[in-house]
Design a protein around this motif. Structure first.
Motif, PDB file in Angstrom:
ATOM      1  N   TYR A  68       0.693  -0.915   0.113  1.00 51.53           N
ATOM      2  CA  TYR A  68      -0.010   0.019  -0.351  1.00 51.53           C
ATOM      3  C   TYR A  68       1.056   1.359  -0.163  1.00 51.53           C
ATOM      4  O   TYR A  68       2.333   1.854   0.233  1.00 51.53           O
ATOM      5  N   GLN A  99       1.221   4.970   1.516  1.00 55.16           N
ATOM      6  CA  GLN A  99       0.596   5.396   2.510  1.00 55.16           C
ATOM      7  C   GLN A  99       1.385   6.983   2.640  1.00 55.16           C
ATOM      8  O   GLN A  99       2.494   6.700   2.764  1.00 55.16           O
ATOM      9  N   VAL A 150       4.045   0.414   1.893  1.00 55.38           N
ATOM     10  CA  VAL A 150       4.275  -0.378   3.346  1.00 55.38           C
ATOM     11  C   VAL A 150       3.693  -1.890   2.461  1.00 55.38           C
ATOM     12  O   VAL A 150       3.036  -1.670   1.902  1.00 55.38           O
ATOM     13  N   ALA A 167       2.346  -4.666   3.160  1.00 55.40           N
ATOM     14  CA  ALA A 167       1.649  -6.022   4.705  1.00 55.40           C
ATOM     15  C   ALA A 167       1.399  -7.425   3.910  1.00 55.40           C
ATOM     16  O   ALA A 167       1.730  -7.831   5.169  1.00 55.40           O
ATOM     17  N   PRO A 199      -0.045 -10.210  15.306  1.00 53.15           N
ATOM     18  CA  PRO A 199      -0.410  -9.059  16.441  1.00 53.15           C
ATOM     19  C   PRO A 199      -0.880  -7.884  14.995  1.00 53.15           C
ATOM     20  O   PRO A 199      -1.118  -8.691  13.674  1.00 53.15           O
ATOM     21  N   THR A 200      -1.044  -6.907  15.470  1.00 49.78           N
ATOM     22  CA  THR A 200      -2.437  -6.265  14.734  1.00 49.78           C
ATOM     23  C   THR A 200      -1.493  -5.085  14.024  1.00 49.78           C
ATOM     24  O   THR A 200      -0.157  -5.020  14.058  1.00 49.78           O
ATOM     25  N   GLY A 201      -1.137  -5.755  12.500  1.00 49.71           N
ATOM     26  CA  GLY A 201      -0.583  -4.604  11.599  1.00 49.71           C
ATOM     27  C   GLY A 201      -0.313  -5.584  10.577  1.00 49.71           C
ATOM     28  O   GLY A 201       1.009  -5.268  10.017  1.00 49.71           O
ATOM     29  N   GLY A 202       0.007  -7.400  11.074  1.00 48.42           N
ATOM     30  CA  GLY A 202       0.504  -8.191  10.361  1.00 48.42           C
ATOM     31  C   GLY A 202       0.051  -8.485   9.671  1.00 48.42           C
ATOM     32  O   GLY A 202       1.129  -9.599   8.984  1.00 48.42           O
ATOM     33  N   GLY A 203      -0.848  -8.141   9.204  1.00 49.13           N
ATOM     34  CA  GLY A 203      -1.473  -8.103   7.377  1.00 49.13           C
ATOM     35  C   GLY A 203      -3.099  -8.910   7.328  1.00 49.13           C
ATOM     36  O   GLY A 203      -3.196  -9.766   5.794  1.00 49.13           O
ATOM     37  N   LYS A 204      -2.897  -9.414   8.463  1.00 51.98           N
ATOM     38  CA  LYS A 204      -4.268 -10.534   8.462  1.00 51.98           C
ATOM     39  C   LYS A 204      -5.923 -10.268   7.312  1.00 51.98           C
ATOM     40  O   LYS A 204      -6.217 -10.320   6.803  1.00 51.98           O
ATOM     41  N   SER A 205      -6.245  -8.954   7.898  1.00 54.02           N
ATOM     42  CA  SER A 205      -7.140  -8.182   7.370  1.00 54.02           C
ATOM     43  C   SER A 205      -6.445  -8.205   5.414  1.00 54.02           C
ATOM     44  O   SER A 205      -7.253  -8.362   4.868  1.00 54.02           O
ATOM     45  N   THR A 206      -5.441  -7.571   5.193  1.00 49.92           N
ATOM     46  CA  THR A 206      -5.151  -7.635   3.829  1.00 49.92           C
ATOM     47  C   THR A 206      -5.015  -9.225   3.149  1.00 49.92           C
ATOM     48  O   THR A 206      -5.531  -9.781   1.913  1.00 49.92           O
ATOM     49  N   HIS A 252      -8.244 -13.929  17.197  1.00 47.41           N
ATOM     50  CA  HIS A 252      -7.682 -13.172  18.063  1.00 47.41           C
ATOM     51  C   HIS A 252      -7.248 -13.964  19.622  1.00 47.41           C
ATOM     52  O   HIS A 252      -6.998 -14.282  20.565  1.00 47.41           O
TER      53      HIS A 252
HETATM   54  N1  LIG Z   1      -6.199   0.570   2.470  1.00 44.55           N
HETATM   55  C1  LIG Z   1      -4.675   0.817   3.117  1.00 44.55           C
HETATM   56  N2  LIG Z   1      -3.530   1.730   2.881  1.00 44.55           N
HETATM   57  C2  LIG Z   1      -2.700   1.829   3.547  1.00 44.55           C
HETATM   58  N3  LIG Z   1      -1.859   0.971   4.072  1.00 44.55           N
HETATM   59  C3  LIG Z   1      -2.864  -0.150   4.025  1.00 44.55           C
HETATM   60  C4  LIG Z   1      -3.638   0.157   3.923  1.00 44.55           C
HETATM   61  N4  LIG Z   1      -4.880  -1.406   4.768  1.00 44.55           N
HETATM   62  C5  LIG Z   1      -3.779  -1.568   5.167  1.00 44.55           C
HETATM   63  N5  LIG Z   1      -2.783  -1.266   4.905  1.00 44.55           N
HETATM   64  C6  LIG Z   1      -1.371  -1.293   6.038  1.00 44.55           C
HETATM   65  O1  LIG Z   1      -0.865  -2.873   5.673  1.00 44.55           O
HETATM   66  C7  LIG Z   1      -0.086  -3.417   6.999  1.00 44.55           C
HETATM   67  C8  LIG Z   1      -1.295  -4.637   7.388  1.00 44.55           C
HETATM   68  O2  LIG Z   1      -2.499  -4.059   7.861  1.00 44.55           O
HETATM   69  P1  LIG Z   1      -3.749  -5.313   8.179  1.00 44.55           P
HETATM   70  O3  LIG Z   1      -4.697  -4.388   7.788  1.00 44.55           O
HETATM   71  O4  LIG Z   1      -3.590  -6.572   7.230  1.00 44.55           O
HETATM   72  O5  LIG Z   1      -2.953  -5.896   9.232  1.00 44.55           O
HETATM   73  P2  LIG Z   1      -3.815  -6.899  10.221  1.00 44.55           P
HETATM   74  O6  LIG Z   1      -3.241  -7.915  10.874  1.00 44.55           O
HETATM   75  O7  LIG Z   1      -5.741  -7.168  10.073  1.00 44.55           O
HETATM   76  O8  LIG Z   1      -3.756  -5.558  11.552  1.00 44.55           O
HETATM   77  P3  LIG Z   1      -5.188  -6.057  12.875  1.00 44.55           P
HETATM   78  O9  LIG Z   1      -5.372  -6.948  13.583  1.00 44.55           O
HETATM   79  O10 LIG Z   1      -5.030  -4.294  13.195  1.00 44.55           O
HETATM   80  O11 LIG Z   1      -6.871  -5.716  12.085  1.00 44.55           O
HETATM   81  C9  LIG Z   1      -0.630  -2.352   8.577  1.00 44.55           C
HETATM   82  O12 LIG Z   1       0.392  -1.624   8.202  1.00 44.55           O
HETATM   83  C10 LIG Z   1      -1.821  -1.286   7.479  1.00 44.55           C
HETATM   84  O13 LIG Z   1      -1.620  -0.057   7.930  1.00 44.55           O
END
Ligand SMILES: Nc1ncnc2c1ncn2[C@@H]1O[C@H](COP(=O)(O)OP(=O)(O)OP(=O)(O)O)[C@@H](O)[C@H]1O
Length: 241
Positions: free
Chosen positions: A29, A31, A36, A38, A57-64, A217
């Motif tokens: 992504y 920013q 970044v 992901a 952990p948060t920010g690890g990439g799960k939602s991506t 989690h």
């Molecule tokens: N649309 C976006 N634009 C820019 N950066 C993004 C975007 N979506 C995610 N990121 C970045 O990509 C990385 C992974 O994010 P992601 O949301 O996949 O993590 P996560 O494991 O799901 O976190 P959480 O547990 O907090 O939901 C993070 O550094 C986040 O800031």
């Protein structure tokens, strides 16, 4: 009664076919001026019928990762196959079709429409399928019965407990008879007894053949999975013991 369309299984071999094949998946992504990463070079296969949890952990990439599996996004590099379809090169129309027919989604916040009844919320998922009215009504009734809410069809979300609302959301996800159910923290908003109720339901659907992939989690959810993945700094590790 089963909600799962087993006719779609692609091979008749004893070993289950891979439903997802991810190869060299990177998602970056932008920013502001910063790039970044992901996900970085993720290779993973998920077999038909598995119950997989994704922790980390948060920010690890799960939602991506969940968005890629859900055909809501494409990787920056690498391939994401859902059966024969490569999500990385598929058209928007193909991604829309696959989301409408093959992928069910369940979210932490249930995401029900408050002005609609349980039945109307479930029916929404059938909108793109262009079914006959009677077939549609039968499918909605069957899905609500499957999650134990046949007697709550006419209730609005505010008239239901959190666990019941999540069951409506699960009925909405399975009414299309998807190949896979993707869940983002499905028990995150629930107290312990409702969490167990939802976990038992998800396990039952999985036992009937539905592939289940949940970001969580909650270690109680992960304990029930057949396979546990951990995502940290954009890379996947299998932590199944
Ligand atoms: N649309 C976006 N634009 C820019 N950066 C993004 C975007 N979506 C995610 N990121 C970045 O990509 C990385 C992974 O994010 P992601 O949301 O996949 O993590 P996560 O494991 O799901 O976190 P959480 O547990 O907090 O939901 C993070 O550094 C986040 O800031």
């Amino acid at each position: 009664m089963t909600m799962i369309d087993s006719d779609r299984t692609e091979t008749t071999d004893a070993a289950p076919a891979a439903i997802y094949r991810l190869h060299g998946v990177t998602r970056t992504y932008k920013q502001k001026e910063r790039i970044v990463k992901a996900l970085t070079g993720v290779d993973v296969e998920i077999a038909e019928g598995e119950f997989v949890t994704i922790q980390g952990p948060t920010g690890g990439g799960k939602s991506t990762l969940l968005q890629l599996l859900g055909a809501l996004d494409r990787p920056s590099a690498g391939s994401v196959h859902l059966g024969a379809l490569d999500i990385s090169t598929a058209s928007n129309a193909e991604l829309g079709r696959v989301r409408a027919t093959e992928i069910g989604f369940v979210f932490q916040g249930f995401n029900l429409i408050p002005t609609l009844t349980a039945a109307e919320n479930v029916d929404m998922a059938l909108e793109p399928l262009r079914l006959a009215k009677t077939e549609r009504a039968a499918r909605v009734a069957e899905a609500l019965e499957h999650v134990g809410l046949a007697d709550r069809a006419d209730h609005k979300p505010t008239e239901l407990s959190g666990g019941q609302q999540q069951r409506v959301a699960i009925a909405r996800a399975i009414v299309k008879r998807p190949r896979v159910l993707l869940a983002d923290e499905p028990t995150g908003n629930l107290d312990e007894s409702m969490r167990d109720e939802i976990l038992t339901l998800l396990e039952r659907l999985n036992a009937e053949g539905l592939t289940l992939i949940a970001v969580t989690h909650d270690s109680a959810v992960a304990r029930r999975a057949s396979r546990r993945l951990r995502l940290e700094k954009g890379t996947v590790r299998d932590i199944t013991r």
